[in-house]
Scaffold this motif. Structure first.
Motif, PDB file in Angstrom:
ATOM      1  N   UNK B 227       0.838  -1.203   0.000  1.00 13.39           N
ATOM      2  CA  UNK B 227       0.000   0.000   0.000  1.00 13.39           C
ATOM      3  C   UNK B 227       0.868   1.246   0.000  1.00 13.39           C
ATOM      4  N   UNK B 228       1.887   1.254   0.861  1.00 12.93           N
ATOM      5  CA  UNK B 228       2.787   2.396   0.946  1.00 12.93           C
ATOM      6  C   UNK B 228       3.587   2.569  -0.337  1.00 12.93           C
ATOM      7  N   UNK B 230       2.660   1.650  -3.436  1.00 13.77           N
ATOM      8  CA  UNK B 230       1.803   2.164  -4.508  1.00 13.77           C
ATOM      9  C   UNK B 230       1.373   3.607  -4.241  1.00 13.77           C
ATOM     10  N   UNK B 231       1.156   3.944  -2.974  1.00 14.45           N
ATOM     11  CA  UNK B 231       0.807   5.332  -2.640  1.00 14.45           C
ATOM     12  C   UNK B 231       1.954   6.256  -3.019  1.00 14.45           C
ATOM     13  N   UNK B 232       3.180   5.847  -2.705  1.00 14.79           N
ATOM     14  CA  UNK B 232       4.340   6.678  -3.022  1.00 14.79           C
ATOM     15  C   UNK B 232       4.464   6.862  -4.530  1.00 14.79           C
ATOM     16  N   UNK B 233       4.196   5.801  -5.269  1.00 15.40           N
ATOM     17  CA  UNK B 233       4.275   5.884  -6.731  1.00 15.40           C
ATOM     18  C   UNK B 233       3.178   6.809  -7.270  1.00 15.40           C
ATOM     19  N   UNK B 234       1.977   6.710  -6.718  1.00 17.30           N
ATOM     20  CA  UNK B 234       0.909   7.643  -7.128  1.00 17.30           C
ATOM     21  C   UNK B 234       1.330   9.096  -6.890  1.00 17.30           C
TER      22      UNK B 234
END
Lengths: 361, 361
Positions: B227-228, B230-234
């Protein structure tokens, strides 16, 4: 396409809530335009009288047929210590001088019973006017209030800054929880942990809350665009609540000086202070914050300090002087723009769709 | 599938860096297992002698043929004030008593010239042993050092806590910048802004840095899982650097008491303190932090305070007593697990793939 548990519950198209900022920022136009664009507009009614609330609700209904919400402050007992108030008032004299304000010694000190009675009147108006969504900060309302509002089919939203607070909100039968990260501008919504340890960044806060409650989680703090929306969703949130991004919009009622200050600020220029209101809040560091810093731990509780500083904040704004105003802002001021709500909403959604559909890896 | 500018540059499969935690945590096994699993293992060499560094690099090369990295502390001038050191040492006496340690008055006070000479020796070893990636904290190395390392085809990574620091790292011709959010455990990597305002959460920090530099940005602080990532990539990052998640892994050399403390901690139990080392760092609040809090602003600079507290930290660990150890942790301890590196990496990637492929909206 953005439909989920939270948008269905609120009956909105996009999982984007305009944060209910208090103090005249959430004009009827701001609220209605957000709702018209498919988000959820919200009235920041914490400081409003029941009559003002009723009037604004009716005005908004003229401007949108979509759902909108309202936020109230849950009154909390506070200490009234005469000497403490007197000395806190004296700290303000050098500042009054700089603004050519008269020194003041008499204040109508806020009274908890009065604040509580007002709160109950506010609740009554919300029920009578059938506002679809009601959120709370600074605490959880009593069981009676929650039951009453639920009987009126009003969706209840709590505000939490830690997992424990979020769990309490779920236990109290509220429908949705907004989690406020340390990035957030304005007042901290904490009601159980007032220490530095309770300042948790969203990257940490969202997944830990999501793992601990089953009601939908909404992320607040530093979210400004489609990137923040999609990041929050990756972390497990169902939506976002955005303050600063709406504050600088054309429709917002924030003072022009406040908007300009945010539009020129950098990510490392906001600070937590309790010198404006007695409650910790994040804003752009200015002369008031710097000059009050040494007294910070000696100031009376919210809302007493808020009352003491009110005339100063107003005079500073009237004199076009940002030095003594509360310039609330989250930690992402570099991403703020002065645009219409419609443009803000469009760009969030376009960016989020792009991030959601492409192989971002 | 996760290939991007940063993974290509580093020649790794997944954009996941094991944070170079200093003080014996990054065993050869931890580093090699991370690299073998397709991430980037890193040696936290800040406190290591050149000889120890050489030995560990060679050991890791026996365990993996994949790229790995090393982190060094950029030495910074610090004040040596005799009286200040004397009183700081006295603050520690009540704590020594609790651990049955003798009072001490003689310390070999760190010397900047010596620290700088050691740093240059460390750099020499990194070049000689051809470590593919070298990252820095607490500052930017000199132009000469950067040029030398680049001539050896070593990829250079800087650590920033604000946009300004990230911009300086890019200007210095470094290849990649790790941005450390306020969520991060261990020492703050700041080198230009030491104030509270410089504590920016990742939700705010990542996009604002991404908009201001063109080198790849890696997110650090509170990231524990897919989750972290993918959030960072977003938010615009190309990858993540994870500390706490690797610290509690079976292969990490962290003290068992330290691991256990994290595995039992909550998101609102970490705090920033400079009482262990003289430099702000985030760890789980314990007796040492609480007892030293009143002296915090009076303590000598890093690394002097670090030297003063060393025997205390060691004795506390030897006595299986977590009260006086530095229990570094980020703000997501609820997400920590005691598992193998391979399992951690597998679960991050599986979760990220799921989030990346499904319609998360």
């Amino acid at each position: 396409m953005f439909t989920n548990e939270m948008t269905r519950r609120m009956n909105i198209e996009y999982p984007i809530i305009q944060a209910p900022m208090a103090g005249g920022i959430t004009t009827s136009k701001l609220v209605a335009e957000t709702s018209n664009a498919g988000g959820l507009g919200m009235i920041g009614a914490g400081y409003m009288t029941p009559a003002q609330i009723r009037e604004q609700i009716r005005e908004i209904k003229q401007l949108t047929s979509n759902p909108f919400g309202i936020n109230l402050f849950v009154p909390k007992k506070f200490k009234v210590i005469e000497n403490n108030i007197k000395s806190a008032n004296q700290f303000l004299n050098p500042i009054r001088q700089q603004l050519n304000l008269h020194q003041r010694d008499n204040f109508e000190i806020p009274n908890f019973n009065h604040a509580f009675a007002t709160f109950m009147e506010q609740i009554k108006v919300v029920r009578q006017e059938k506002v679809p969504i009601c959120s709370f900060t600074f605490g959880i309302p009593s069981e009676e209030v929650i039951t009453e509002l639920k009987q009126s089919n009003i969706i209840l939203v709590g505000t939490a800054t830690t997992v424990t607070e979020a769990v309490e909100i779920e236990k109290a039968q509220m429908d949705i929880v907004v989690v406020q990260g340390s990035e957030a501008g304005g007042h901290r919504g904490n009601f159980m942990n007032d220490s530095q340890e309770g300042l948790v960044g969203l990257m940490s806060l969202i997944p830990q809350v999501v793992d601990s409650v089953s009601i939908p989680v909404v992320a607040a703090g530093g979210v400004m665009d489609g990137r923040g929306l999609m990041a929050s969703i990756c972390l497990g949130a169902k939506g976002v609540q955005m303050g600063t991004a709406f504050l600088t919009c054309k429709e917002s009622g924030a003072n022009k000086i406040h908007k300009t200050a945010i539009l020129h600020a950098k990510e490392d220029q906001t600070v937590l202070t309790r010198s404006f209101s007695g409650k910790w809040a994040r804003g752009i560091k200015n002369k008031f914050i710097t000059e009050m810093q040494e007294h910070e731990t000696l100031l009376p509780d919210f809302p007493i300090q808020n009352t003491l500083t009110q005339a100063i904040r107003r005079a500073s704004a009237a004199q076009n002087n940002q030095d003594f105003m509360s310039l609330w802002s989250g930690q992402s001021p570099r991403l703020a723009k002065n645009q219409t709500v419609q443009l803000l909403m469009n760009s969030i959604i376009a960016e989020a769709k792009k991030l959601g559909s492409m192989d971002t890896r």
